[in-house]
Design a protein around this motif. Structure first.
Motif, PDB file in Angstrom:
ATOM      1  N   CYS A   6      48.571  41.465  35.517  1.00  0.00           N
ATOM      2  CA  CYS A   6      49.075  41.942  36.789  1.00  0.00           C
ATOM      3  C   CYS A   6      49.731  40.350  36.813  1.00  0.00           C
ATOM      4  O   CYS A   6      49.321  39.263  37.123  1.00  0.00           O
ATOM      5  N   CYS A  11      47.770  37.675  42.266  1.00  0.00           N
ATOM      6  CA  CYS A  11      46.976  37.683  41.162  1.00  0.00           C
ATOM      7  C   CYS A  11      47.728  35.603  39.964  1.00  0.00           C
ATOM      8  O   CYS A  11      48.007  35.284  39.257  1.00  0.00           O
ATOM      9  N   CYS A  43      50.728  44.868  40.622  1.00  0.00           N
ATOM     10  CA  CYS A  43      49.276  45.048  41.730  1.00  0.00           C
ATOM     11  C   CYS A  43      48.070  46.198  41.209  1.00  0.00           C
ATOM     12  O   CYS A  43      49.126  47.534  41.373  1.00  0.00           O
ATOM     13  N   ALA A  44      47.007  45.829  40.641  1.00  0.00           N
ATOM     14  CA  ALA A  44      46.913  47.338  40.104  1.00  0.00           C
ATOM     15  C   ALA A  44      45.428  47.195  40.793  1.00  0.00           C
ATOM     16  O   ALA A  44      44.802  47.842  40.447  1.00  0.00           O
ATOM     17  N   GLY A  45      45.975  46.799  42.221  1.00  0.00           N
ATOM     18  CA  GLY A  45      44.731  47.178  43.747  1.00  0.00           C
ATOM     19  C   GLY A  45      43.260  46.687  43.432  1.00  0.00           C
ATOM     20  O   GLY A  45      42.610  46.647  43.386  1.00  0.00           O
ATOM     21  N   ARG A  46      43.045  45.156  42.575  1.00  0.00           N
ATOM     22  CA  ARG A  46      41.805  44.914  42.150  1.00  0.00           C
ATOM     23  C   ARG A  46      42.056  43.514  42.464  1.00  0.00           C
ATOM     24  O   ARG A  46      42.240  42.142  41.717  1.00  0.00           O
ATOM     25  N   CYS A  47      42.618  43.048  43.326  1.00  0.00           N
ATOM     26  CA  CYS A  47      42.666  41.900  44.106  1.00  0.00           C
ATOM     27  C   CYS A  47      41.663  40.878  44.295  1.00  0.00           C
ATOM     28  O   CYS A  47      42.370  40.004  44.777  1.00  0.00           O
TER      29      CYS A  47
END
Ligand code: FES
Length: 82
Positions: A6, A11, A43-47
């Motif tokens: 990411c 990230c 963005c993978a939504g795991r920030c």
């Protein structure tokens, strides 16, 4: 194997470009260029904690930029080794 790192803003601030560069180096050192595709994604939504690295479509690891070697050993060499 596809590794998607990411490069979204959170990230990026946590060192995603450094991780990409280290992964690139490790892939070359181990002669795995023909077996691994290294790419950047958004963005993978795991920030929350660390840099999100997706492995194929199966899993997503939150990778601290100080543990690239450990990640590579466990999630790449450990999986690709015969
Ligand atoms: S910015 Fe990387 S997971 Fe959101």
């Amino acid at each position: 194997m596809i590794l998607s790192v990411c490069v979204g803003s959170s990230c990026h601030l946590r060192g995603s470009y450094r991780i990409i560069s280290e992964l690139q180096q490790l892939i070359e050192e181990h002669g795995l260029g023909d077996r691994i595709t290294l790419q950047a994604n958004f963005c993978a939504g795991r920030c929350q904690k660390a840099v999100a690295v997706k492995i194929d479509e199966d899993s997503c690891v939150e990778l601290d930029s100080t543990d690239v070697d450990g990640f590579f050993a466990d999630h790449v060499l450990g999986v690709l080794a015969p």
